[in-house]
Design a protein around this motif. Sequence first.
Motif, PDB file in Angstrom:
ATOM      1  N   UNK A   1       1.255  -1.089  -0.189  1.00  0.00           N
ATOM      2  CA  UNK A   1      -0.015  -0.232  -0.151  1.00  0.00           C
ATOM      3  C   UNK A   1       0.732   1.170   0.223  1.00  0.00           C
ATOM      4  N   UNK A   2       1.876   1.040   0.976  1.00  0.00           N
ATOM      5  CA  UNK A   2       2.888   2.101   0.604  1.00  0.00           C
ATOM      6  C   UNK A   2       3.502   2.571  -0.429  1.00  0.00           C
ATOM      7  N   UNK A   3       3.712   1.682  -0.664  1.00  0.00           N
ATOM      8  CA  UNK A   3       4.380   1.588  -2.433  1.00  0.00           C
ATOM      9  C   UNK A   3       3.570   1.712  -3.516  1.00  0.00           C
ATOM     10  N   UNK A   4       2.401   1.867  -3.489  1.00  0.00           N
ATOM     11  CA  UNK A   4       1.295   1.810  -4.271  1.00  0.00           C
ATOM     12  C   UNK A   4       1.109   3.706  -4.481  1.00  0.00           C
ATOM     13  N   UNK A   5       1.439   3.646  -3.019  1.00  0.00           N
ATOM     14  CA  UNK A   5       0.563   5.450  -2.839  1.00  0.00           C
ATOM     15  C   UNK A   5       2.174   5.984  -3.102  1.00  0.00           C
TER      16      UNK A   5
ATOM     17  N   UNK B   1       7.198   9.110  -6.904  1.00  0.00           N
ATOM     18  CA  UNK B   1       8.148   8.093  -7.634  1.00  0.00           C
ATOM     19  C   UNK B   1       9.156   8.666  -7.048  1.00  0.00           C
ATOM     20  N   UNK B   2       9.831   8.969  -7.549  1.00  0.00           N
ATOM     21  CA  UNK B   2      10.934   9.317  -6.588  1.00  0.00           C
ATOM     22  C   UNK B   2      11.577   8.947  -4.638  1.00  0.00           C
ATOM     23  N   UNK B   3      10.297   8.859  -4.485  1.00  0.00           N
ATOM     24  CA  UNK B   3      10.761   8.814  -2.638  1.00  0.00           C
ATOM     25  C   UNK B   3      10.321   7.221  -2.642  1.00  0.00           C
ATOM     26  N   UNK B   4      10.350   6.656  -3.164  1.00  0.00           N
ATOM     27  CA  UNK B   4      10.318   5.069  -2.805  1.00  0.00           C
ATOM     28  C   UNK B   4      12.210   4.664  -3.119  1.00  0.00           C
ATOM     29  N   UNK B   5      12.783   5.049  -3.792  1.00  0.00           N
ATOM     30  CA  UNK B   5      14.304   5.160  -3.434  1.00  0.00           C
ATOM     31  C   UNK B   5      14.594   5.422  -1.732  1.00  0.00           C
ATOM     32  N   UNK B   6      14.420   6.655  -2.005  1.00  0.00           N
ATOM     33  CA  UNK B   6      14.508   7.112  -0.208  1.00  0.00           C
ATOM     34  C   UNK B   6      14.560   6.291   0.557  1.00  0.00           C
ATOM     35  N   UNK B   7      12.496   6.492   0.388  1.00  0.00           N
ATOM     36  CA  UNK B   7      11.949   5.832   1.575  1.00  0.00           C
ATOM     37  C   UNK B   7      12.519   3.874   1.966  1.00  0.00           C
ATOM     38  N   UNK B   8      13.095   3.622   0.748  1.00  0.00           N
ATOM     39  CA  UNK B   8      14.018   2.042   1.025  1.00  0.00           C
ATOM     40  C   UNK B   8      15.411   2.202   1.670  1.00  0.00           C
ATOM     41  N   UNK B   9      15.697   3.367   1.067  1.00  0.00           N
ATOM     42  CA  UNK B   9      17.169   3.876   1.756  1.00  0.00           C
ATOM     43  C   UNK B   9      17.052   4.257   2.984  1.00  0.00           C
ATOM     44  N   UNK B  10      16.065   4.752   4.222  1.00  0.00           N
ATOM     45  CA  UNK B  10      15.475   4.689   5.147  1.00  0.00           C
ATOM     46  C   UNK B  10      16.034   3.824   5.953  1.00  0.00           C
ATOM     47  N   UNK B  11      14.566   2.962   5.448  1.00  0.00           N
ATOM     48  CA  UNK B  11      14.073   1.894   5.987  1.00  0.00           C
ATOM     49  C   UNK B  11      15.487   0.818   6.533  1.00  0.00           C
TER      50      UNK B  11
END
Length: 106
Positions: free
Chosen positions: A77-81, A87-97
Amino acid sequence: MFFAFTLSYLSCLGLCMAMQRHFQQLWPQKKLSPPLARLFSTSGWLLLLGAIILASQFEGIAVGLVFSAGLFSAAAFILILLLNFAARAVLITAALLILLCVVLLV
């Protein structure tokens, strides 16, 4: 359980990046090659298996399977949003996690 959520998010990201459309949302200039698609797909399934095993170790097999399904649903759900609206925040979120998992391990 944060580690299982991180694995779920990364597995969902890997499975999404195995698809041409989602790959081009993050890298519009590049084309997804078949070997790279297989790598993303395989890593996504292996990370999902790791998340299921980790959740099962925490809660037991019965509750762990249900819990990992919920974690994967929340991560998807988070990834879909993020893919739809930032879209650029997807990789930033992965790096932060990943960074938070490393910090919590230390």
